[in-house]
Design a protein around this motif. Structure first.
Motif, PDB file in Angstrom:
ATOM      1  N   VAL A  64      29.595 -44.742   9.353  1.00 27.96           N
ATOM      2  CA  VAL A  64      28.618 -45.233  10.345  1.00 27.96           C
ATOM      3  C   VAL A  64      29.295 -45.633  11.656  1.00 27.96           C
ATOM      4  N   PRO A  65      30.331 -46.476  11.647  1.00 26.75           N
ATOM      5  CA  PRO A  65      30.972 -46.815  12.925  1.00 26.75           C
ATOM      6  C   PRO A  65      31.554 -45.595  13.645  1.00 26.75           C
ATOM      7  N   CYS A  66      32.129 -44.646  12.893  1.00 26.33           N
ATOM      8  CA  CYS A  66      32.664 -43.436  13.535  1.00 26.33           C
ATOM      9  C   CYS A  66      31.541 -42.618  14.165  1.00 26.33           C
ATOM     10  N   GLY A  67      30.422 -42.532  13.468  1.00 26.78           N
ATOM     11  CA  GLY A  67      29.257 -41.843  14.032  1.00 26.78           C
ATOM     12  C   GLY A  67      28.725 -42.552  15.263  1.00 26.78           C
ATOM     13  N   LEU A  68      28.780 -43.873  15.252  1.00 26.31           N
ATOM     14  CA  LEU A  68      28.332 -44.639  16.420  1.00 26.31           C
ATOM     15  C   LEU A  68      29.223 -44.412  17.625  1.00 26.31           C
ATOM     16  N   VAL A  69      30.522 -44.250  17.395  1.00 28.62           N
ATOM     17  CA  VAL A  69      31.436 -43.958  18.512  1.00 28.62           C
ATOM     18  C   VAL A  69      30.988 -42.677  19.201  1.00 28.62           C
ATOM     19  N   VAL A  70      30.714 -41.645  18.416  1.00 30.33           N
ATOM     20  CA  VAL A  70      30.262 -40.363  18.978  1.00 30.33           C
ATOM     21  C   VAL A  70      28.932 -40.535  19.692  1.00 30.33           C
ATOM     22  N   ALA A  71      27.995 -41.237  19.058  1.00 31.39           N
ATOM     23  CA  ALA A  71      26.672 -41.431  19.650  1.00 31.39           C
ATOM     24  C   ALA A  71      26.728 -42.266  20.925  1.00 31.39           C
ATOM     25  N   LEU A  72      27.597 -43.263  20.966  1.00 33.72           N
ATOM     26  CA  LEU A  72      27.731 -44.081  22.176  1.00 33.72           C
ATOM     27  C   LEU A  72      28.341 -43.282  23.323  1.00 33.72           C
ATOM     28  N   LEU A  73      29.236 -42.372  22.997  1.00 29.77           N
ATOM     29  CA  LEU A  73      29.826 -41.521  24.030  1.00 29.77           C
ATOM     30  C   LEU A  73      28.822 -40.511  24.564  1.00 29.77           C
ATOM     31  N   ARG A  74      28.071 -39.897  23.680  1.00 29.80           N
ATOM     32  CA  ARG A  74      27.127 -38.836  24.066  1.00 29.80           C
ATOM     33  C   ARG A  74      25.749 -39.342  24.446  1.00 29.80           C
ATOM     34  N   LYS A  75      25.444 -40.580  24.034  1.00 26.90           N
ATOM     35  CA  LYS A  75      24.098 -41.144  24.208  1.00 26.90           C
ATOM     36  C   LYS A  75      23.056 -40.194  23.625  1.00 26.90           C
ATOM     37  N   SER A  76      23.358 -39.691  22.447  1.00 27.82           N
ATOM     38  CA  SER A  76      22.472 -38.735  21.787  1.00 27.82           C
ATOM     39  C   SER A  76      21.190 -39.403  21.311  1.00 27.82           C
ATOM     40  N   LYS A  77      20.173 -38.578  21.147  1.00 25.16           N
ATOM     41  CA  LYS A  77      18.869 -39.068  20.705  1.00 25.16           C
ATOM     42  C   LYS A  77      18.733 -38.841  19.209  1.00 25.16           C
ATOM     43  N   SER A  78      18.018 -39.750  18.552  1.00 25.29           N
ATOM     44  CA  SER A  78      17.754 -39.630  17.130  1.00 25.29           C
ATOM     45  C   SER A  78      16.461 -40.365  16.810  1.00 25.29           C
ATOM     46  N   GLU A  79      15.454 -39.604  16.415  1.00 26.16           N
ATOM     47  CA  GLU A  79      14.180 -40.227  16.058  1.00 26.16           C
ATOM     48  C   GLU A  79      14.327 -41.104  14.827  1.00 26.16           C
TER      49      GLU A  79
END
Length: 147
Positions: A64-79
């Motif tokens: 989860v934290p590793c996935g959050l690093v990627v998501a925080l960098l990309r600001k990806s969307k997830s419903e």
């Protein structure tokens, strides 16, 4: 602004990579032998070996934290992630970093109760949890992830 965001990303990555390593070792060696941890350490817990704690550690505090690093960098969307976002004015990954900080605090507290011991690593990871929460809540970081 980017310095504080970078600090948050480093803290989350440190937690995630460490938990992937630690949880992975427990999954591979549920007896705790690879860490030199006897099963007797679990006498006051509901577990007979380290497999379930290893899986929880690997996923919740690792992936989860590793996935959050990627998501925080990309600001990806997830419903799906947005459904769990209690801060609708903030990006879901920022909220996730808050959740991870609290998850780490809960993990450490439960671990100390089950082990009926306190180790210096508990203190280190408690400070890590506080640092994640503190940095995520800084106004500069919040402004980067405000919708």
């Amino acid at each position: 602004m980017k310095i504080t965001r970078t600090i948050l990303l480093i803290l989350l990555a440190f937690l995630g990579l460490g938990a992937i390593g630690g949880g992975g070792v427990f999954i591979i060696s549920p007896s705790g032998a690879l860490f030199g941890m006897p099963l007797s350490m679990l006498a006051h817990s509901p577990f007979t070996n380290f497999l379930i704690p290893g899986i929880i550690l690997f996923i919740v505090l690792g992936l989860v934290p590793c996935g959050l690093v990627v998501a925080l960098l990309r600001k990806s969307k997830s419903e799906l992630a947005e459904r769990f976002n209690f801060y609708p004015d903030m990006h879901w990954a920022w909220t996730g970093s808050i959740y991870v900080g609290f998850a780490l605090i809960i993990w450490i507290q439960v671990e100390m109760v089950f082990l009926q011991a306190v180790n210096w690593l508990h203190t280190v990871y408690m400070f890590l949890a506080i640092a994640i929460l503190f940095v995520a809540l800084l106004p500069t970081v919040r402004s980067l992830y405000k919708k």
